[in-house]
Design an enzyme around this catalytic site. Structure first.
Site, PDB file in Angstrom:
ATOM      1  N   ASP A  73      54.459  50.049  12.799  1.00  0.00           N
ATOM      2  CA  ASP A  73      54.936  50.884  11.695  1.00  0.00           C
ATOM      3  C   ASP A  73      53.761  51.432  10.881  1.00  0.00           C
ATOM      4  O   ASP A  73      52.717  50.795  10.760  1.00  0.00           O
ATOM      5  CB  ASP A  73      55.911  50.114  10.799  1.00  0.00           C
ATOM      6  CG  ASP A  73      55.525  48.662  10.585  1.00  0.00           C
ATOM      7  OD1 ASP A  73      54.438  48.244  11.026  1.00  0.00           O
ATOM      8  OD2 ASP A  73      56.318  47.920   9.981  1.00  0.00           O
ATOM      9  N   GLU A 132      59.791  51.167   5.961  1.00  0.00           N
ATOM     10  CA  GLU A 132      60.166  50.655   4.642  1.00  0.00           C
ATOM     11  C   GLU A 132      61.488  51.242   4.145  1.00  0.00           C
ATOM     12  O   GLU A 132      62.204  50.612   3.374  1.00  0.00           O
ATOM     13  CB  GLU A 132      59.057  50.950   3.623  1.00  0.00           C
ATOM     14  CG  GLU A 132      57.737  50.245   3.903  1.00  0.00           C
ATOM     15  CD  GLU A 132      57.819  48.739   3.722  1.00  0.00           C
ATOM     16  OE1 GLU A 132      58.849  48.245   3.223  1.00  0.00           O
ATOM     17  OE2 GLU A 132      56.855  48.049   4.082  1.00  0.00           O
TER      18      GLU A 132
END
Length: 387
Positions: A73, A132
């Site tokens: 990520d 997120e």
């Protein structure tokens, strides 16, 4: 293979250019710049026009029997950094407070190793935006990114862990991260004068009753030997002390270690909202948004092999960890592909999402070595682990 000093420089550069979900333009450009420096003989790049900050890199294996995915990520958090580091964030109000800069650096290190040491099986590196928030993994899957020759047979990913020693690998069989659900409740009654409550329908009282009843879900509906959380973190109602509030809004989160548990809590919360609405003569609207944040449920067979390898690797410190109630959207990809998520220790006193988080950079090379070793071992297996 990238040297420790080079990995450190990459990490510090990434730390300075944090960007929020789906805005990772500079981050992606820097990743592309570093990938372009690698031997391109066995590399294939894929971009996604509908998800422009995502990047996939395939390493073509010499004798592929399977395709192994590795997800990393790349987004950051809306926090103002207070670490005092020389290489602090240059983007005001945004910081890599969850360690995704560590994740990216380790992934580049692993990719660099296999760009020069050709793997037996195919490898796909997925540099994923929007972990997120905004469900980057789910977005990519629904766009059909992992289809055809870009479909992995299994998927792996790491998350940094401040509480573990630098470079240590942590994992457990079963669930690593909880699944999460955003909760929004809107209550509609009738406002009025504080002196005439009988002429109004007070949504502060209604909201209070709902909150108290909802707290019985975990204590009276959830098996006490299993994990579940329902937390309300925001309550808004009213404008002045002598006016009865005709509306209220409650926001919170559900956490569970299995999707079955999350579904149970969601169902009971809906029933309580319906009951409170009827008993108070109010309109209560419940909105539940889980998106891609499913429980991170590790595949038992692949994870057992992963743990055995890490336990026996001479240069790896392995620590068996407990499940966490924090969320991670890799759970969505693990609901579609078998795989394993694990921890990489970064030894800091500050927790994840702290604006003072300073990961120990010595963890990076240790992480690269542990992961490359595991992937090589996985590719050497004569039989599949699920045979």
């Amino acid at each position: 293979m990238l040297s420790e000093s080079k990995l450190t420089k990459i990490y510090q550069k990434l730390h300075q250019i944090p960007e929020l979900a789906l805005e990772e333009v500079k981050t992606k450009a820097y990743l592309q710049q570093e990938i372009a420096k690698l031997d391109q003989s066995y590399l294939e790049i894929k971009e996604i026009s509908e998800l422009p900050t995502a990047l996939l890199v395939k390493v073509l294996g010499s004798d592929p029997k399977k395709t192994i995915g590795y997800r990393c990520d790349i987004d950051a958090l809306p926090l103002t950094e207070e670490t005092g580091l020389e290489f602090s964030s240059k983007n005001p109000g945004v910081m890599h407070a969850c360690g995704h800069d560590i994740h990216m650096t380790v992934a580049l290190g692993v990719l660099a190793y296999f760009a020069t040491t050709r793997p037996k099986d195919n490898l796909i590196f997925f540099f994923q935006p929007a972990e997120e928030s905004k469900n980057g993994g789910k977005l990519a899957y629904e766009l059909g990114v992992f289809s055809g020759k870009w479909r992995p047979d299994e998927f792996y990913a790491l998350h940094d862990a401040p509480e573990l020693p630098a470079g240590a690998i942590g994992c457990n069989l079963g669930t690593l991260f909880a699944g999460t659900t955003e909760v929004d409740i809107h209550l509609y009654g009738k406002g009025g004068h504080a002196a005439y409550p009988h002429q109004a329908n007070d949504m502060i009282v209604c909201a209070s009753a709902l909150i108290m009843q909802a707290q019985t879900i975990i204590s009276r509906n959830v098996d006490p030997t299993k994990g579940g959380v329902l937390t309300f973190g925001e309550l808004r109602a009213g404008t002045i002390r002598n006016v009865i509030a005709g509306e209220a809004m409650i926001k919170g989160t559900i956490r569970g270690l299995t999707q079955e548990m999350i579904t149970l809590i969601q169902k009971r919360l809906q029933e309580i909202c319906d009951g409170v609405a009827q008993s108070f003569g109010a309109r209560v609207e419940l909105n539940l948004n889980q998106g891609g944040y499913l429980p991170v449920e590790n595949d038992p067979l692949l994870t057992n092999f992963f743990i055995e390898y890490m336990q026996n690797a001479p240069d790896v410190e392995f620590i068996e960890t407990e499940p966490k109630m924090t969320g991670e959207d890799f759970g969505y990809l693990l609901s579609k592909f078998p795989g394993t998520m694990f921890w990489l220790g970064v030894n800091d006193v500050h927790a994840l999402h702290s604006n003072k988080l300073v990961p120990d950079q010595t963890a990076i090379l240790k992480g690269v070595n542990a992961i490359t070793g595991f992937l090589c071992a996985r590719m050497k297996q004569e039989k599949e682990v699920d045979a």
